[in-house]
Motif scaffolding. Structure first.
Motif, mmCIF file in Angstrom:
data_model
loop_
_atom_site.group_PDB
_atom_site.id
_atom_site.type_symbol
_atom_site.label_atom_id
_atom_site.label_comp_id
_atom_site.label_asym_id
_atom_site.label_seq_id
_atom_site.Cartn_x
_atom_site.Cartn_y
_atom_site.Cartn_z
ATOM 1 N N MET A 1 0.841 -1.183 0.000
ATOM 2 C CA MET A 1 0.000 0.000 0.000
ATOM 3 C C MET A 1 0.887 1.247 0.000
ATOM 4 S SD MET A 1 -2.799 1.141 2.813
ATOM 5 C CE MET A 1 -4.366 1.267 2.027
ATOM 6 N N GLU A 2 0.531 2.213 -0.830
ATOM 7 C CA GLU A 2 1.298 3.443 -0.913
ATOM 8 C C GLU A 2 0.913 4.400 0.210
ATOM 9 O OE1 GLU A 2 1.189 5.296 -4.746
ATOM 10 O OE2 GLU A 2 1.271 3.381 -5.765
ATOM 11 N N LYS A 3 1.930 5.049 0.748
ATOM 12 C CA LYS A 3 1.694 6.084 1.751
ATOM 13 C C LYS A 3 1.782 7.435 1.068
ATOM 14 C CE LYS A 3 3.641 3.484 5.566
ATOM 15 N NZ LYS A 3 4.667 3.463 6.609
ATOM 16 N N ILE A 4 0.988 8.357 1.528
ATOM 17 C CA ILE A 4 1.005 9.710 0.971
ATOM 18 C C ILE A 4 1.643 10.644 1.985
ATOM 19 C CG2 ILE A 4 -0.403 11.646 0.208
ATOM 20 C CD1 ILE A 4 -2.383 9.641 -0.894
ATOM 21 N N LYS A 5 2.605 11.424 1.518
ATOM 22 C CA LYS A 5 3.275 12.410 2.362
ATOM 23 C C LYS A 5 3.031 13.782 1.749
ATOM 24 C CE LYS A 5 7.887 13.787 3.914
ATOM 25 N NZ LYS A 5 7.511 14.367 5.146
ATOM 26 N N ILE A 6 2.796 14.744 2.602
ATOM 27 C CA ILE A 6 2.638 16.122 2.149
ATOM 28 C C ILE A 6 3.990 16.823 2.282
ATOM 29 C CG2 ILE A 6 1.463 18.331 2.527
ATOM 30 C CD1 ILE A 6 -0.415 16.129 1.620
ATOM 31 N N VAL A 7 4.495 17.324 1.172
ATOM 32 C CA VAL A 7 5.744 18.079 1.167
ATOM 33 C C VAL A 7 5.401 19.529 1.473
ATOM 34 C CG1 VAL A 7 7.722 18.806 -0.206
ATOM 35 C CG2 VAL A 7 6.779 16.503 -0.504
ATOM 36 N N ASN A 8 6.034 20.060 2.500
ATOM 37 C CA ASN A 8 5.749 21.380 3.033
ATOM 38 C C ASN A 8 6.889 22.329 2.674
ATOM 39 O OD1 ASN A 8 5.877 23.559 4.844
ATOM 40 N ND2 ASN A 8 5.067 22.394 6.540
ATOM 41 N N ARG A 9 6.590 23.402 1.938
ATOM 42 C CA ARG A 9 7.611 24.380 1.529
ATOM 43 C C ARG A 9 7.404 25.749 2.181
ATOM 44 N NH1 ARG A 9 7.833 23.552 -4.987
ATOM 45 N NH2 ARG A 9 9.384 21.901 -5.018
ATOM 46 N N VAL A 10 6.788 25.776 3.323
ATOM 47 C CA VAL A 10 6.486 27.057 3.971
ATOM 48 C C VAL A 10 7.769 27.823 4.294
ATOM 49 C CG1 VAL A 10 5.444 28.171 5.988
ATOM 50 C CG2 VAL A 10 4.262 26.276 4.849
ATOM 51 N N ARG A 11 8.758 27.168 4.858
ATOM 52 C CA ARG A 11 10.020 27.849 5.198
ATOM 53 C C ARG A 11 10.646 28.459 3.943
ATOM 54 N NH1 ARG A 11 12.745 24.154 8.224
ATOM 55 N NH2 ARG A 11 12.113 25.216 10.110
ATOM 56 N N GLU A 12 10.698 27.689 2.886
ATOM 57 C CA GLU A 12 11.293 28.155 1.632
ATOM 58 C C GLU A 12 10.533 29.371 1.086
ATOM 59 O OE1 GLU A 12 12.237 26.325 -2.793
ATOM 60 O OE2 GLU A 12 11.758 24.961 -1.143
ATOM 61 N N ALA A 13 9.220 29.308 1.105
ATOM 62 C CA ALA A 13 8.398 30.420 0.611
ATOM 63 C C ALA A 13 8.563 31.657 1.478
ATOM 64 C CB ALA A 13 6.933 30.000 0.551
ATOM 65 N N ARG A 14 8.587 31.454 2.783
ATOM 66 C CA ARG A 14 8.730 32.583 3.712
ATOM 67 C C ARG A 14 10.058 33.285 3.497
ATOM 68 N NH1 ARG A 14 11.652 32.894 7.994
ATOM 69 N NH2 ARG A 14 11.807 30.655 8.394
ATOM 70 N N ARG A 15 11.117 32.510 3.403
ATOM 71 C CA ARG A 15 12.448 33.106 3.206
ATOM 72 C C ARG A 15 12.555 33.824 1.866
ATOM 73 N NH1 ARG A 15 16.272 28.283 5.671
ATOM 74 N NH2 ARG A 15 15.980 28.838 7.866
ATOM 75 N N ALA A 16 11.992 33.220 0.807
ATOM 76 C CA ALA A 16 12.017 33.853 -0.514
ATOM 77 C C ALA A 16 11.253 35.172 -0.509
ATOM 78 C CB ALA A 16 11.448 32.899 -1.562
ATOM 79 N N ALA A 17 10.231 35.259 0.334
ATOM 80 C CA ALA A 17 9.450 36.489 0.456
ATOM 81 C C ALA A 17 10.141 37.510 1.358
ATOM 82 C CB ALA A 17 8.054 36.170 0.996
#
Length: 71
Positions: A1-17
């Motif tokens: 069975m496949e597991k689903i993971k959510i990739v979170n880019r909040v830190r990257e987006a915050r820093r880029a902003a």
């Protein structure tokens, strides 16, 4: 069975902003700790908060959080 993971880019987006955790938290009316927990993948934000983060950092919601299937 496949597991689903959510990739979170909040830190990257915050820093880029050019925002600190405190600045982003102030704009979203949440605590700095909330932002830190989201970035550390230790807190699942509401869809409303996800949309607000995307807006404040200038990225799309689907870029900010992506689904990654794992075996």
């Amino acid at each position: 069975m496949e597991k689903i993971k959510i990739v979170n880019r909040v830190r990257e987006a915050r820093r880029a902003a050019g925002l600190t955790q405190v600045e982003l938290a102030d704009r979203l009316d949440v605590t700095r700790q909330t932002i830190g927990l989201i970035e550390a993948d230790r807190y699942n934000p509401t869809i409303r908060l996800c949309l607000m983060i995307a807006r404040e950092t200038g990225v799309s919601l689907d870029w900010l959080f992506q689904i990654k299937e794992e075996d």
